[in-house]
Design an enzyme around this catalytic site. Structure first.
Site, PDB file in Angstrom:
ATOM      1  N   TYR A  25     -14.643   7.460  -4.741  1.00 34.16           N
ATOM      2  CA  TYR A  25     -14.461   8.254  -5.909  1.00 34.16           C
ATOM      3  C   TYR A  25     -15.274   9.492  -5.680  1.00 34.16           C
ATOM      4  O   TYR A  25     -15.941  10.197  -6.627  1.00 34.16           O
ATOM      5  CB  TYR A  25     -15.087   7.477  -7.327  1.00 34.16           C
ATOM      6  CG  TYR A  25     -14.657   7.992  -8.480  1.00 34.16           C
ATOM      7  CD1 TYR A  25     -13.317   8.089  -9.175  1.00 34.16           C
ATOM      8  CD2 TYR A  25     -15.611   8.891  -9.373  1.00 34.16           C
ATOM      9  CE1 TYR A  25     -12.850   8.404 -10.331  1.00 34.16           C
ATOM     10  CE2 TYR A  25     -15.163   9.348 -10.596  1.00 34.16           C
ATOM     11  CZ  TYR A  25     -13.879   9.283 -10.884  1.00 34.16           C
ATOM     12  OH  TYR A  25     -13.690   9.817 -12.146  1.00 34.16           O
ATOM     13  N   GLN A  86     -13.531   5.039   7.758  1.00 35.68           N
ATOM     14  CA  GLN A  86     -12.245   4.243   7.354  1.00 35.68           C
ATOM     15  C   GLN A  86     -11.796   3.296   8.222  1.00 35.68           C
ATOM     16  O   GLN A  86     -11.214   2.202   7.642  1.00 35.68           O
ATOM     17  CB  GLN A  86     -11.219   5.531   7.262  1.00 35.68           C
ATOM     18  CG  GLN A  86     -11.178   6.746   6.482  1.00 35.68           C
ATOM     19  CD  GLN A  86     -10.204   7.562   6.273  1.00 35.68           C
ATOM     20  OE1 GLN A  86      -9.262   7.376   7.078  1.00 35.68           O
ATOM     21  NE2 GLN A  86     -10.315   8.723   5.476  1.00 35.68           N
ATOM     22  N   HIS A 108      -6.025  12.927   5.047  1.00 36.81           N
ATOM     23  CA  HIS A 108      -6.223  13.459   6.141  1.00 36.81           C
ATOM     24  C   HIS A 108      -5.843  12.492   7.280  1.00 36.81           C
ATOM     25  O   HIS A 108      -6.049  11.192   7.096  1.00 36.81           O
ATOM     26  CB  HIS A 108      -7.590  13.828   6.287  1.00 36.81           C
ATOM     27  CG  HIS A 108      -8.139  14.459   7.525  1.00 36.81           C
ATOM     28  ND1 HIS A 108      -7.326  15.428   8.198  1.00 36.81           N
ATOM     29  CD2 HIS A 108      -9.195  14.363   8.487  1.00 36.81           C
ATOM     30  CE1 HIS A 108      -8.234  15.906   9.321  1.00 36.81           C
ATOM     31  NE2 HIS A 108      -9.179  15.203   9.195  1.00 36.81           N
TER      32      HIS A 108
END
Length: 329
Positions: A25, A86, A108
């Protein structure tokens, strides 16, 4: 020329009955979650409990879940945490909770293009990448406008990946301005190139070099700061509004002529060759490998470089002079 899509090309009903999980967030995450919710999309959010953004998500009225729970609830998972984490989050929390037919999204292409994340074969994988920071994405949406976005498809298992991507981009506000079609490779490589050679690396190096040349020649640091950093915003704003021609139109003839005759002597063929080398290192994966290894080793070199930048004399002068400028927040 790029293919450009608009709201008229998107069908928001594609997202009807589907839940989007926004993982992270932060700058982009808050804008995505809020805009999608305001567009009628079902949204759940995941964020680190120790972060300020976790509280911000709660205050905005979102149910904030652990990553795995959010992924399990969702039909579409948008990954908006930093590139360096990630892979671990995907492998430990997201992948085990994806079901056949689910969709995986990114803003991205770094982890997909450099194969740090290899998605399941039964998962649609696509990208919507706003060409602006999250606060601008939110502000423009609230104002009834939008920020241009990029769209790319990596895996289209369902045959509806583009439809879902365009619906997402439209719900985000991007369809109001235009959604340009690209690929994960093109988005990733050009984004890294721009950051390194012009936007972050090149511009910062040019500012520091100009400051050093002027102060070494005996000019006051405060005057040097105004000339090589402070006034840069004025020029960049002109580029932003109307390109090179508008900038040249807006400055004095003296400034225009000086720029046209001297600029190419500063940014030389040697500079372009250094840019080509930077692009080669991006294309062949050397930069990605270096950055991932730097992060994994504790980022000592990164922190050293960051401190060197923060301690450059132009920063000390700038900190003092900005106190004179009440309009800067």
């Amino acid at each position: 020329m790029a293919t450009i899509y608009y709201d008229k090309d998107a069908d928001l009903s594609v997202l009807s009955g589907r839940t989007v999980a926004v993982i992270g967030y932060g700058s982009q995450g808050h804008a995505h979650a809020l805009n999608l919710r305001d567009s009628g999309v079902s949204v759940v959010v995941s964020d680190d409990k120790s972060s300020k953004t976790y509280q911000a998500a709660q205050e905005a009225g979102f149910e904030v879940l652990p990553v795995g729970d959010a992924a399990k609830m969702a039909d579409i998972v948008m990954v908006l945490v930093p590139d360096t984490i990630q892979k671990d989050i995907y492998e430990s929390e997201i992948e085990p909770n994806l079901e056949p037919g689910n969709s995986l999204m990114f803003a991205h292409g770094f982890n997909i293009h450099f194969k740090r994340i290899v998605p399941k074969a039964d998962t649609d994988v696509f990208m919507i990448a706003p060409k602006g920071p999250g606060h601008l994405v939110r502000e423009e949406f609230v104002a009834g406008a939008g920020v241009p976005c990029l769209v790319a498809i990596h895996q289209d298992v369902s045959g509806e990946a583009l439809k879902k991507a365009l619906a997402y981009g439209s719900a985000l506000g991007g369809g109001r301005a235009g959604i340009l079609e690209t690929t994960f490779q093109e988005e990733t490589e050009t984004d890294l190139f721009g950051e390194q050679t012009v936007l972050c690396g090149g511009s910062a190096a040019l500012i520091k070099a100009g400051f050093e040349v002027l102060t070494e020649a005996g000019y006051q640091p405060e005057i040097a700061f105004f000339e090589v950093m402070h006034e840069l915003k004025l020029i960049v704003d002109l580029y932003y509004r109307g390109g090179l021609k508008f900038m040249n139109f807006s400055v004095s003839d003296t400034a225009e002529y000086g720029g046209l005759t001297v600029g190419s002597k500063i940014i030389t063929e040697q500079t372009k060759e250094a840019m080509r080398e930077a692009l080669r290192r991006i294309q062949n994966g050397e930069f990605a490998k270096e950055w991932v290894e730097e992060y994994a080793s504790g980022s000592k070199n990164f922190q050293r470089l960051r401190e060197e930048d923060a301690n450059h004399p132009v920063e000390k002068v700038g900190d003092d002079l900005r106190k004179m400028m009440s309009w800067i927040k």
